[in-house]
Design a protein around this motif. Structure first.
Motif, short mmCIF file in Angstrom:
data_model
loop_
_atom_site.label_atom_id
_atom_site.label_comp_id
_atom_site.label_asym_id
_atom_site.label_seq_id
_atom_site.Cartn_x
_atom_site.Cartn_y
_atom_site.Cartn_z
N GLY A 78 0.82 -1.21 0.00
CA GLY A 78 0.00 0.00 0.00
C GLY A 78 0.85 1.26 0.00
O GLY A 78 0.60 2.20 -0.75
N ALA A 79 1.89 1.27 0.84
CA ALA A 79 2.79 2.43 0.88
C ALA A 79 3.54 2.59 -0.44
O ALA A 79 3.68 3.70 -0.95
CB ALA A 79 3.78 2.29 2.04
N ARG B 138 2.55 1.62 -3.39
CA ARG B 138 1.56 2.10 -4.36
C ARG B 138 1.35 3.61 -4.20
O ARG B 138 1.33 4.35 -5.18
CB ARG B 138 0.25 1.34 -4.19
CG ARG B 138 -0.77 1.59 -5.27
CD ARG B 138 -2.07 0.81 -5.05
NE ARG B 138 -1.85 -0.61 -4.90
CZ ARG B 138 -2.06 -1.33 -3.78
NH1 ARG B 138 -2.50 -0.83 -2.71
NH2 ARG B 138 -1.83 -2.60 -3.73
N ASP B 139 1.23 4.07 -2.95
CA ASP B 139 1.03 5.49 -2.68
C ASP B 139 2.23 6.33 -3.12
O ASP B 139 2.08 7.38 -3.73
CB ASP B 139 0.77 5.73 -1.19
CG ASP B 139 -0.57 5.20 -0.72
OD1 ASP B 139 -1.43 4.87 -1.57
OD2 ASP B 139 -0.75 5.10 0.51
N ILE B 140 3.43 5.85 -2.79
CA ILE B 140 4.64 6.57 -3.18
C ILE B 140 4.76 6.63 -4.70
O ILE B 140 5.10 7.67 -5.27
CB ILE B 140 5.89 5.92 -2.55
CG1 ILE B 140 5.89 6.16 -1.04
CG2 ILE B 140 7.18 6.43 -3.19
CD1 ILE B 140 6.89 5.32 -0.27
N THR B 141 4.45 5.53 -5.36
CA THR B 141 4.50 5.50 -6.83
C THR B 141 3.51 6.50 -7.42
O THR B 141 3.86 7.27 -8.33
CB THR B 141 4.20 4.08 -7.35
OG1 THR B 141 5.18 3.18 -6.80
CG2 THR B 141 4.25 4.01 -8.86
N ALA B 142 2.29 6.53 -6.89
CA ALA B 142 1.28 7.48 -7.38
C ALA B 142 1.73 8.92 -7.15
O ALA B 142 1.57 9.78 -8.03
CB ALA B 142 -0.06 7.22 -6.70
N GLN B 143 2.29 9.19 -5.98
CA GLN B 143 2.77 10.54 -5.69
C GLN B 143 3.90 10.94 -6.63
O GLN B 143 3.94 12.07 -7.13
CB GLN B 143 3.24 10.65 -4.24
CG GLN B 143 2.13 10.62 -3.23
CD GLN B 143 2.67 10.60 -1.80
OE1 GLN B 143 3.86 10.81 -1.57
NE2 GLN B 143 1.80 10.35 -0.86
#
Length: 179
Positions: free
Chosen positions: A150-151, A153-158
């Motif tokens: 999850g983290a 995925r979030d870092i990649t999106a950011q």
């Protein structure tokens, strides 16, 4: 060389390569993870009847839907230039993993559709990736793995959003450009 204070020793000179080995940044960690997964995936695929595939083919095969996908969508999803995707499609077509078909929604457009061989590779690839993920989840615990993913995925999106925003601001004409 960078001078680092590490508590006991004051001003120790550390080579960049040593620092990156001991405390790798996000780019190095991501690269190591990507290359290691690709190596395992493509070696296993080779053992399972797909020896001619290379990691570059993942930009097409990794994002391909069974009913077909437009090349522009493959380019967008993989983050790979359209011309590179076109070359990879040509290679995969010659290897009989995909074929081009007219898009029934727009006859001018083409869909890249997996052949029976391509679908076999997709099924095997999905199973191999699921096994890799399961192995890591078991090694560090399901909850910790889910939090990591999850983290990540979030870092990649950011990162993608930041990059897109920065790229867009570079393309915008300056307000005083016509003066």
């Amino acid at each position: 060389m960078v001078t680092v204070n590490n508590g006991d020793e004051e001003g120790v000179a550390v080579r960049r390569s040593e620092r990156k080995l001991k405390d790798p940044d996000l780019g190095i960690l991501s690269t190591r993870l990507l290359f290691s997964i690709q190596k395992e995936l493509f070696e296993t695929l080779a053992e399972q009847g797909h020896p001619e595939l290379r990691p570059q083919h993942g930009a097409v095969m990794g994002f391909l839907d069974e009913e077909g996908t437009r090349a522009t969508e493959l380019s967008r999803q993989s983050g790979t230039h359209k011309q590179v995707i076109g070359n990879l499609i040509d290679e995969l077509e010659a290897l009989e993993y995909v074929e081009r078909r007219p898009d029934p929604r727009d006859r001018r457009a083409k869909l890249i559709v997996p052949t029976r061989r391509g679908r076999d590779q997709m099924e095997k690839s999905d199973a191999i990736m699921a096994a890799i993920e399961q192995r890591h989840a078991e090694a560090i615990g399901e909850r910790k793995y889910a939090a990591f993913k999850g983290a990540f995925r979030d870092i990649t999106a950011q990162q993608l959003a930041h990059f897109d925003e920065t790229a867009a601001s570079r393309r915008e004409p300056r307000k005083d450009a016509g003066r």
